[in-house]
Design a protein around this motif. Structure first.
Motif, PDB file in Angstrom:
ATOM      1  N   ARG A 104       0.892  -1.164   0.000  1.00  0.00           N
ATOM      2  CA  ARG A 104       0.000   0.000   0.000  1.00  0.00           C
ATOM      3  C   ARG A 104       0.923   1.204   0.000  1.00  0.00           C
ATOM      4  NH1 ARG A 104      -4.112   0.336   4.537  1.00  0.00           N
ATOM      5  NH2 ARG A 104      -2.222  -0.012   5.705  1.00  0.00           N
ATOM      6  N   CYS A 105       1.080   1.802  -1.170  1.00  0.00           N
ATOM      7  CA  CYS A 105       2.084   2.857  -1.313  1.00  0.00           C
ATOM      8  C   CYS A 105       1.515   4.001  -2.131  1.00  0.00           C
ATOM      9  CB  CYS A 105       3.324   2.278  -1.991  1.00  0.00           C
ATOM     10  SG  CYS A 105       4.703   3.408  -2.097  1.00  0.00           S
ATOM     11  N   GLN A 106       1.633   5.211  -1.613  1.00  0.00           N
ATOM     12  CA  GLN A 106       1.224   6.408  -2.340  1.00  0.00           C
ATOM     13  C   GLN A 106       2.489   7.185  -2.672  1.00  0.00           C
ATOM     14  OE1 GLN A 106      -1.473   8.864  -0.155  1.00  0.00           O
ATOM     15  NE2 GLN A 106      -1.272  10.566  -1.575  1.00  0.00           N
ATOM     16  N   TYR A 107       2.681   7.516  -3.942  1.00  0.00           N
ATOM     17  CA  TYR A 107       3.882   8.216  -4.376  1.00  0.00           C
ATOM     18  C   TYR A 107       3.643   9.722  -4.440  1.00  0.00           C
ATOM     19  CZ  TYR A 107       5.672   3.645  -5.633  1.00  0.00           C
ATOM     20  OH  TYR A 107       6.107   2.343  -5.590  1.00  0.00           O
ATOM     21  N   GLU A 108       4.580  10.487  -3.922  1.00  0.00           N
ATOM     22  CA  GLU A 108       4.531  11.944  -4.012  1.00  0.00           C
ATOM     23  C   GLU A 108       5.140  12.370  -5.347  1.00  0.00           C
ATOM     24  OE1 GLU A 108       6.472  13.830  -0.695  1.00  0.00           O
ATOM     25  OE2 GLU A 108       5.829  12.255   0.666  1.00  0.00           O
ATOM     26  N   ASP A 109       4.941  13.642  -5.689  1.00  0.00           N
ATOM     27  CA  ASP A 109       5.672  14.190  -6.831  1.00  0.00           C
ATOM     28  C   ASP A 109       7.162  14.124  -6.520  1.00  0.00           C
ATOM     29  OD1 ASP A 109       3.348  14.736  -8.173  1.00  0.00           O
ATOM     30  OD2 ASP A 109       3.368  16.877  -7.755  1.00  0.00           O
ATOM     31  N   VAL A 110       7.963  14.116  -7.568  1.00  0.00           N
ATOM     32  CA  VAL A 110       9.412  14.011  -7.441  1.00  0.00           C
ATOM     33  C   VAL A 110      10.018  15.404  -7.398  1.00  0.00           C
ATOM     34  CG1 VAL A 110      11.500  13.215  -8.623  1.00  0.00           C
ATOM     35  CG2 VAL A 110       9.430  11.795  -8.631  1.00  0.00           C
ATOM     36  N   GLN A 111      10.909  15.639  -6.450  1.00  0.00           N
ATOM     37  CA  GLN A 111      11.629  16.906  -6.413  1.00  0.00           C
ATOM     38  C   GLN A 111      12.908  16.730  -7.229  1.00  0.00           C
ATOM     39  OE1 GLN A 111      13.328  18.268  -2.696  1.00  0.00           O
ATOM     40  NE2 GLN A 111      13.134  20.391  -3.338  1.00  0.00           N
ATOM     41  N   TYR A 112      13.024  17.506  -8.294  1.00  0.00           N
ATOM     42  CA  TYR A 112      14.217  17.497  -9.135  1.00  0.00           C
ATOM     43  C   TYR A 112      15.004  18.763  -8.824  1.00  0.00           C
ATOM     44  CZ  TYR A 112      17.133  18.305 -13.185  1.00  0.00           C
ATOM     45  OH  TYR A 112      18.196  18.585 -13.988  1.00  0.00           O
ATOM     46  N   SER A 113      16.286  18.625  -8.525  1.00  0.00           N
ATOM     47  CA  SER A 113      17.124  19.779  -8.177  1.00  0.00           C
ATOM     48  C   SER A 113      18.344  19.857  -9.082  1.00  0.00           C
ATOM     49  CB  SER A 113      17.588  19.692  -6.713  1.00  0.00           C
ATOM     50  OG  SER A 113      16.480  19.694  -5.851  1.00  0.00           O
ATOM     51  N   GLU A 114      18.709  21.070  -9.451  1.00  0.00           N
ATOM     52  CA  GLU A 114      19.932  21.339 -10.219  1.00  0.00           C
ATOM     53  C   GLU A 114      20.830  22.244  -9.395  1.00  0.00           C
ATOM     54  OE1 GLU A 114      19.224  23.044 -14.055  1.00  0.00           O
ATOM     55  OE2 GLU A 114      18.393  21.184 -14.867  1.00  0.00           O
ATOM     56  N   TYR A 115      22.106  21.922  -9.383  1.00  0.00           N
ATOM     57  CA  TYR A 115      23.102  22.696  -8.637  1.00  0.00           C
ATOM     58  C   TYR A 115      24.050  23.366  -9.622  1.00  0.00           C
ATOM     59  CZ  TYR A 115      21.265  20.202  -4.675  1.00  0.00           C
ATOM     60  OH  TYR A 115      20.422  19.716  -3.708  1.00  0.00           O
ATOM     61  N   ALA A 116      23.989  24.689  -9.685  1.00  0.00           N
ATOM     62  CA  ALA A 116      24.884  25.462 -10.546  1.00  0.00           C
ATOM     63  C   ALA A 116      26.227  25.596  -9.839  1.00  0.00           C
ATOM     64  CB  ALA A 116      24.271  26.841 -10.801  1.00  0.00           C
ATOM     65  N   PRO A 117      27.265  26.095 -10.528  1.00  0.00           N
ATOM     66  CA  PRO A 117      28.538  26.330  -9.831  1.00  0.00           C
ATOM     67  C   PRO A 117      28.297  27.171  -8.575  1.00  0.00           C
ATOM     68  CG  PRO A 117      28.825  26.627 -12.191  1.00  0.00           C
ATOM     69  CD  PRO A 117      27.344  26.450 -11.951  1.00  0.00           C
ATOM     70  N   GLY A 118      28.866  26.739  -7.451  1.00  0.00           N
ATOM     71  CA  GLY A 118      28.661  27.409  -6.173  1.00  0.00           C
ATOM     72  C   GLY A 118      27.451  26.872  -5.419  1.00  0.00           C
ATOM     73  N   GLY A 119      26.658  26.033  -6.084  1.00  0.00           N
ATOM     74  CA  GLY A 119      25.495  25.436  -5.431  1.00  0.00           C
ATOM     75  C   GLY A 119      25.922  24.327  -4.486  1.00  0.00           C
ATOM     76  N   HIS A 120      25.068  24.037  -3.519  1.00  0.00           N
ATOM     77  CA  HIS A 120      25.428  23.000  -2.544  1.00  0.00           C
ATOM     78  C   HIS A 120      24.212  22.527  -1.766  1.00  0.00           C
ATOM     79  CE1 HIS A 120      24.972  25.997   0.638  1.00  0.00           C
ATOM     80  NE2 HIS A 120      25.596  26.833  -0.182  1.00  0.00           N
ATOM     81  N   PHE A 121      24.359  21.373  -1.150  1.00  0.00           N
ATOM     82  CA  PHE A 121      23.387  20.832  -0.201  1.00  0.00           C
ATOM     83  C   PHE A 121      24.204  20.282   0.952  1.00  0.00           C
ATOM     84  CE2 PHE A 121      20.451  17.935   1.741  1.00  0.00           C
ATOM     85  CZ  PHE A 121      19.233  18.563   1.589  1.00  0.00           C
ATOM     86  N   LYS A 122      24.262  21.006   2.045  1.00  0.00           N
ATOM     87  CA  LYS A 122      25.154  20.658   3.149  1.00  0.00           C
ATOM     88  C   LYS A 122      24.439  20.013   4.327  1.00  0.00           C
ATOM     89  CE  LYS A 122      28.375  24.391   2.220  1.00  0.00           C
ATOM     90  NZ  LYS A 122      29.026  25.582   2.740  1.00  0.00           N
ATOM     91  N   GLU A 123      23.123  19.939   4.278  1.00  0.00           N
ATOM     92  CA  GLU A 123      22.413  19.542   5.489  1.00  0.00           C
ATOM     93  C   GLU A 123      21.340  18.507   5.170  1.00  0.00           C
ATOM     94  OE1 GLU A 123      19.579  22.094   8.248  1.00  0.00           O
ATOM     95  OE2 GLU A 123      21.625  22.848   8.218  1.00  0.00           O
ATOM     96  N   TRP A 124      21.688  17.213   5.276  1.00  0.00           N
ATOM     97  CA  TRP A 124      20.674  16.182   5.113  1.00  0.00           C
ATOM     98  C   TRP A 124      19.676  16.355   6.242  1.00  0.00           C
ATOM     99  CZ3 TRP A 124      19.779  13.264   1.036  1.00  0.00           C
ATOM    100  CH2 TRP A 124      20.818  13.113   0.106  1.00  0.00           C
TER     101      TRP A 124
END
Length: 147
Positions: free
Chosen positions: A104-124
């Motif tokens: 029994r699984c409901q799927y959410e929309d997918v978050q697609y992310s692009e990281y330009a130069p200088g972009g980052h994700f530092k915090e899970w």
């Protein structure tokens, strides 16, 4: 955006059996179709600055990128992404099942992310909160696909 070449498919639990790493989950054909879709005017025109926190100061310390929300059904490799959910379920058994054993699984929309130069994700972080009442608080499983 250019997607990396495919690796041979290989699954293994990591991080104390809390994460299932599936190398090579998508074929080269899947990756090319996905790249074509993600570079389409439809997706590219939907990209906007991603907001992770209420404060711009906190935001730029933790994340700097553009994101768009796209329906899972519009992604070319949606079937293989759902197979990744099944593989994770087989290992972790976190999702509820019907009386006949189907997920029994409901799927959410997918978050697609692009990281330009200088972009980052530092915090899970974890969106789901056991005591919360937001829609994502019911989330049991998250699939992350790094391209």
């Amino acid at each position: 955006m250019t997607i990396a070449k495919r690796r041979r498919r290989r699954s293994r639990p990591i991080c104390g059996d809390r994460v299932l790493h599936i190398a090579g989950a998508l074929s080269e054909k899947d990756l090319l179709e996905l790249e074509r879709y993600l570079n389409s005017a439809e997706v590219q025109s939907s990209l906007a600055e991603a907001v992770l926190h209420d404060s711009a100061i906190a935001q730029y310390k933790s994340r700097r990128c553009s994101s768009a929300w796209v329906p899972l059904g519009s992604l070319p490799p949606q079937r293989k992404l759902k197979l990744a959910v099944k593989e994770a379920q087989d290992l972790f058994e976190t999702l509820p099942r019907t009386k006949n054993g189907a997920l029994r699984c409901q799927y959410e929309d997918v978050q697609y992310s692009e990281y330009a130069p200088g972009g980052h994700f530092k915090e899970w972080h974890v969106d789901a909160d056991d005591d919360g009442d937001d829609e994502e608080d019911g989330r049991e499983l998250t699939v992350v696909c790094l391209l």
